[in-house]
Structures are given as structure tokens and as C-alpha cells.
Enzyme design. Structure first.
Site, PDB file in Angstrom:
ATOM      1  N   ASN A 384      -4.806  -5.471   5.154  1.00  0.00           N
ATOM      2  CA  ASN A 384      -3.472  -5.699   4.644  1.00  0.00           C
ATOM      3  C   ASN A 384      -2.936  -4.486   3.884  1.00  0.00           C
ATOM      4  O   ASN A 384      -2.176  -3.696   4.433  1.00  0.00           O
ATOM      5  CB  ASN A 384      -3.472  -6.956   3.760  1.00  0.00           C
ATOM      6  CG  ASN A 384      -2.096  -7.519   3.560  1.00  0.00           C
ATOM      7  OD1 ASN A 384      -1.117  -6.785   3.591  1.00  0.00           O
ATOM      8  ND2 ASN A 384      -2.000  -8.811   3.365  1.00  0.00           N
ATOM      9  N   ASP A 385      -3.359  -4.330   2.642  1.00  0.00           N
ATOM     10  CA  ASP A 385      -2.788  -3.265   1.809  1.00  0.00           C
ATOM     11  C   ASP A 385      -2.995  -1.876   2.402  1.00  0.00           C
ATOM     12  O   ASP A 385      -2.164  -0.996   2.218  1.00  0.00           O
ATOM     13  CB  ASP A 385      -3.409  -3.310   0.413  1.00  0.00           C
ATOM     14  CG  ASP A 385      -3.116  -4.633  -0.272  1.00  0.00           C
ATOM     15  OD1 ASP A 385      -2.007  -5.155  -0.069  1.00  0.00           O
ATOM     16  OD2 ASP A 385      -3.985  -5.144  -0.985  1.00  0.00           O
ATOM     17  N   VAL A 386      -4.127  -1.676   3.133  1.00  0.00           N
ATOM     18  CA  VAL A 386      -4.448  -0.328   3.614  1.00  0.00           C
ATOM     19  C   VAL A 386      -3.563   0.101   4.780  1.00  0.00           C
ATOM     20  O   VAL A 386      -3.625   1.246   5.215  1.00  0.00           O
ATOM     21  CB  VAL A 386      -5.931  -0.222   4.032  1.00  0.00           C
ATOM     22  CG1 VAL A 386      -6.834  -0.464   2.831  1.00  0.00           C
ATOM     23  CG2 VAL A 386      -6.259  -1.168   5.166  1.00  0.00           C
TER      24      VAL A 386
END
Lengths: 459, 103
Positions: A384-386
């Protein structure tokens, strides 16, 4: 030969075995033997320490080793690979607790007779106690026992006051060679509290950095208590781990483009949920596994971006099976690993290695980022965040500036995701709303199986 | 050990730790963190000495907890690291494909 000299020699051998073991662990070819060397060193030191002059309480020592060792052996054997990060946090915290316990025994006894030794005991005691309670909180967060990041206004002031109070009381303990037990007790209570309040506000996405930091801190605490006990094995091993762990922590913080101070004091991940969600527009567009199967079967290049969702679903075997089908069809398949994907640096590499993915298919962020533009499909599996492009262009986002995998540059982006919620850090992901992105909802293991079916159906 | 010698040991050990880890590929970061976690389990020998020299009930209780925690650190760290590195052995020989098909 005197008994003391024999013990000193055994510690020397242990120190050499530890350093060679760590050295061997830093290369994939020799890594497996590295832990054996280090293990042999530990065994030598432990056996010879039992022959230390003046040692009593053997039944208690034996019982403690038996209970602690067998519980840890059992838990280490049964834990799933995906849960290993929190187990490392747990074992690490135990080491910190042991260092603090050594300091406590010495300080309650109060017969060190030397200001330098008492000071080192106090410093090691603070670090060990903070590492103990902090690691316990980190374990609780990763294990899902603590779900919320506790934050309230003025928290940093309270943490600072707590730190000052710990240092002041610690200084008073160190200044009196024979401090009263009440002082010693309040010193340790304060240090333990500090570890808890320091760790509670830190968001989940930063946990790998925090675990690595506590690992380094435990090493330092062990080194300091080694000075207190005049124990060369502890000094060398503790200091080596302290500096190696500090370097590793810096590497990880750097991968997220954040300073360590920022990680510890900014309360990342909690403000993001509401602040960033307003900046994302568009809708989530679902897709069926059968369509994805066809898309990938006729692609030239597919880049897989695994994340924690793959770990949770234990989907690495299914994903590799899927990739092998694609490779057999002549599709170029690569794995793109973000430095902080999952819960630890290299977490994804461990899982992919478990499934049998060869090293040469796995690329780091720097190697792979230019290749997304030539990829037909970027398959995001529980990451997700990456891959969140807001890190590139939204200055208000808490992850602004973090290097990300440029999955949004691929012709098609397929996101396998369990539900519509935000990621572990609580930040809305702009990638999911792009025109070239499709959402494949479901557990990564199940989705992987469906994709295998649909590719086989293509024939 | 005099203060200066202790300081030299501290300095040299710190550089050693830095050098050992500075050439580690990313794929080994987690196993290495786990391995270094095992190495600071050497706190066990200190905990044994502390408990072995304890006389009051308070000292014995704290020393007992110390040895128990230290043994947990050493044993748990070893088992987890070994399990992780075991996986690298199978795929490290570049026979990863055949290994995975067995699943």
C-alpha cells in the site's frame, strides 16, 4: 591453568565466533553457517560461565534457563514466517529486560564501590528497560493486540518530562554509591514507563525502524552491563550489535526518507488518515480474476509488488506458482521489493525465498523503478504505502518524500486487496484511484489461486 | 581491565559492527537483524553471574527473571534466525524453481 584464565579464553573464542558468524551471515552463500558459528560461541561462553568462581544458586539458574529457553524454543519453532518480525521484537525485548535486571541486581546490592561502574549500570539500566517495555509494545502492535496508536496533545512534553525525570533519578542513583532501594525502584519504574509512552504513539508503518532501533539499544545495554561485570564477551558482542544495529536503523530510516528523530517524535500515521483522504478523487474500479488472468497471460512484462498483505495471506507459494506459469508462457516476470515493504527490511525477501523464488528475479527499488514504464502489468499484492504516489507530489501527506515504487507508471495496475480500507499507516492511496488501476478484491492466497485457474484456462 | 583499555575495546568493537553489516545485501537484512538479536543474547552469561552472586530474596528474584529473559533472548533468537536462513539455503543454490514446484 587457573579457572579465571580459562573463562577469559572461552570469552575470547566466543567473541571471535560471534564476529565471524555475523560476517558469514552477511552473505547469502555462507549465511546458514553463520548462525551455527554464533550459536557455538554462545554455547562455549554459557558453559564456561557456569564454572565462574563464587557462583551459587545453581538450581535457580538451571530452572530459569530451562523455563526461558524451552518457552522461547517452542515459540520460535511454531511461529509462522509472517509473524517472525514481532517475535524478533519480543526476544529482543527479553534481552533488554535481562540487561536491566543485571543493572537492578547490582544497584540494589549497592556494592560496586566505583562511580564509573554505577553510572554505567544506570545508563545500561535505562536503555535496557526502555528496550524491554518498548519492544513489548511493538510486539503488541504487530501482533494486533494494540490496535490504536495512542496520541493526545502534549504527549511529547510528557515524554520529555518523563525522560528528564528518569535521567534525574538515575543520576541520583549513580551519585550515591549505595542508593536506597526506593530510589532504585522508582528509577526502573520511570524507565519502563518511558519505553511505553515513547512507543505507543509511533504508527505501524514505522515499526520496522523502531524494532531495529531497540535491537541496537539492547546491544548497547548489554555492552554497558558488560563493563559493569567486567565481562569482555558481553562488552564486545553488545557493542558490535549496538553499532551494527544503529547502522541498519539508519539505512531503514533513509529508505523512508525520514530522520530517526522524525520517526520517533512525529507520531506518523495517525494524522494522515483524515488529512490525506481529502486529496484523493475518483473511484475504485473493480475487476474479475479471469480478466486479470488474460491480461497477464498476453503481457510481455509483469512486475510483482508484494507487501504485507501477501505475508498475512501466506500467498507467496501461490504467487510463485502463478509466476512460473507466466514464465513458461514467455512473459518476463520480476519482483520489485521496497526496502520497507512488510514489517521489516528484507521481510518480503525472506517470504519469497521460502517459496523458492530465485534471487535474480528479485530487484530493489533503485534497480526496478525505471522498468515500470515498460511493464504491461504491475501486480500489487497487499502493498500500500510503498506504491502511494502522494509520497511524490502531495506535500501535506505524512509520507511525502518517501521513495516509492513507481507502479503507477505501468500500463495496467492490478491491486489485490482484501477490502476498501486504508493501509496500515492509515493513509488513503491515490494509486488505487488512477484510470489505469483496477482492484481485485479478496485474500491474496485466494486471488492467486483464481489467477492460476484463469491463466490455465487461457491455455 | 583499566578504563582506557575498556574504551579501546568499545571503539574497536563499534567499528567492527559497522564494517560487518555495511556490505550486507538488502535480502539479508531481516535474518541479520535476527542474528544480531541472537548475539546480544550473550547477556545470558551476565545474568548467570548476577544470579550466581545473589544472596537476598530480592536479588535472587530479579536475577532469576534476568536469566529467564536472557535464555529466552538467546534461544528464541537462534531458532528464528536458523529458520529464516534455512529458507535461503534451498533457493540460494539456484534450484529455486524445482524446490517451489514441490509445493
Amino acid at each position: 591453568m587457573s579457572r579465571d584464565l580459562l573463562i577469559q579464553i572461552s570469552y575470547f573464542v566466543t567473541a571471535v565466533l560471534f564476529i565471524l558468524g555475523l560476517k558469514r551471515m552477511s552473505s547469502p552463500v555462507t549465511a546458514r553457517s553463520g548462525i551455527l558459528w554464533a550459536g557455538a560461541g554462545m554455547l562455549v561462553a554459557t558453559v564456561f560461565t557456569l564454572a565462574y568462581p563464587g557462583i551459587t544458586n545453581y538450581p535457580l539458574i538451571g530452572l530459569a534457563i530451562l523455563v526461558g529457553g524451552s518457552l522461547a524454543w517452542w515459540s520460535g519453532k511454531v511461529v509462522a514466517v509472517t509473524n517472525m518480525p514481532q517475535m524478533i521484537a519480543l526476544y529482543n525485548g527479553m534481552g533488554g529486560g535481562a540487561a536491566a535486571a543485571i543493572a537492578a541486581v547490582e544497584l540494589y546490592r549497592g556494592d560496586t564501590g566505583n562511580y564509573a561502574v554505577t553510572t554505567l549500570a544506570v545508563v545500561g539500566g535505562i536503555i535496557g528497560a526502555v528496550s524491554f517495555s518498548g519492544s513489548a509494545i511493538a510486539f503488541g502492535k504487530l501482533q494486533g493486540l494494540i490496535n490504536r496508536s495512542l496520541r493526545f496533545s502534549g504527549q511529547q512534553v510528557i515524554n520529555l518530562l518523563l525522560l528528564i525525570a528518569t535521567l534525574v533519578v538515575g543520576g541520583m542513583v549513580a551519585a550515591h554509591l549505595n542508593a536506597s532501594p526506593t530510589f532504585v525502584t522508582s528509577f526502573f519504574v520511570l524507565a519502563l514507563l518511558l519505553g511505553i509512552t515513547m512507543t505507543l504513539p509511533i504508527g505501524g508503518a514505522d515499526m520496522p525502524v523502531v524494532i531495529s532501533l531497540y535491537n541496537a539499544l539492547t546491544g548497547l545495554a548489554v555492552g554497558f552491563e558488560g563493563f559493569v561485570l567486567n565481562n569482555a564477551a558481553m562488552i564486545i558482542a553488545g557493542t558490535v550489535v549496538g553499532s551494527a544495529g544503529t547502522l541498519l536503523t539508519q539505512l531503514m530510516a533513509k529508505a523512508m526518507n525520514r530522520s530517526l528523530g522524525n520517526v520517533l517524535f512525529s507520531g506518523f500515521g495517525d494524522t494522515g488518515g483524515t488529512a490525506a483522504s481529502g486529496t484523493v478523487s475518483g473511484s475504485l474500479k473493480p475487476i474479475e480474476a479471469a480478466d486479470v488472468g488474460v491480461m497477464m497471460a498476453f503481457a510481455q512484462k509483469v512486475i510483482i509488488v508484494p507487501g504485507y498483505g501477501m505475508a498475512v495471506a501466506q500467498a507467496q507459494h501461490k504467487i510463485w506458482e502463478l509466476c512460473q506459469l507466466l514464465i513458461d508462457r514467455g512473459v518476463t516476470v520480476k519482483f520489485a521489493i521496497h526496502p520497507v515493504a512488510g514489517r521489516m527490511p528484507g521481510h518480503m525477501n525472506v517470504l519469497l525465498a521460502e517459496a523458492g523464488v530465485p534471487y535474480d528475479l528479485i530487484s530493489d527499488l533503485d534497480e526496478i523503478n525505471a522498468e515500470f514504464e515498460t511493464a504491461d502489468v504491475a501486480l500489487i499484492i497487499g502493498a500500500n504505502d510503498v506504491v502511494n504516489p502522494v509520497a511524490r507530489n502531495d506535500k501535506s501527506s505524512p509520507i511525502y518524500g518517501m521513495p516509492i515504487l513507481n507502479a503507477d507508471k505501468a500500463k495496467n495496475v492490478i491491486v489485490i486487496k482484501r477490502g476498501q480500507g486504508a493501509g496500515f499507516s492509515g493513509i488513503e492511496n491515490a494509486l488505487f484511484y488512477l484510470d489505469n488501476t483496477r482492484m481485485l478484491y479478496g485474500d491474496a492466497q485466494k486471488a492467486g489461486a483464481e489467477l492460476i485457474q484463469s491463466i490455465k484456462a487461457v491455455g | 581491565m583499566t578504563g582506557m583499555v575498556a574504551l579501546y575495546i568499545f571503539m574497536l568493537a563499534a567499528f567492527t559492527g559497522y564494517e560487518v553489516i555495511s556490505r550486507v545485501p538488502v535480502i539479508l537484512h531481516t535474518p541479520l537483524m535476527s542474528g544480531s538479536n541472537f548475539v546480544h543474547g550473550i547477556v545470558l552469561v551476565g545474568a548467570i553471574v548476577a544470579l550466581g552472586n545473589s544472596h537476598t530474596t530480592l536479588e535472587k528474584s530479579i536475577g532469576f527473571v534476568g536469566v529467564l529473559l536472557a535464555a529466552g533472548n538467546a534461544m528464541g533468537g537462534y531458532v528464528v534466525t536458523e529458520r529464516m536462513l534455512e529458507m535461503f539455503k534451498t533457493s540460494g543454490a539456484r534450484k529455486g524453481g524445482s524446490g517451489a514446484r514441490a509445493h
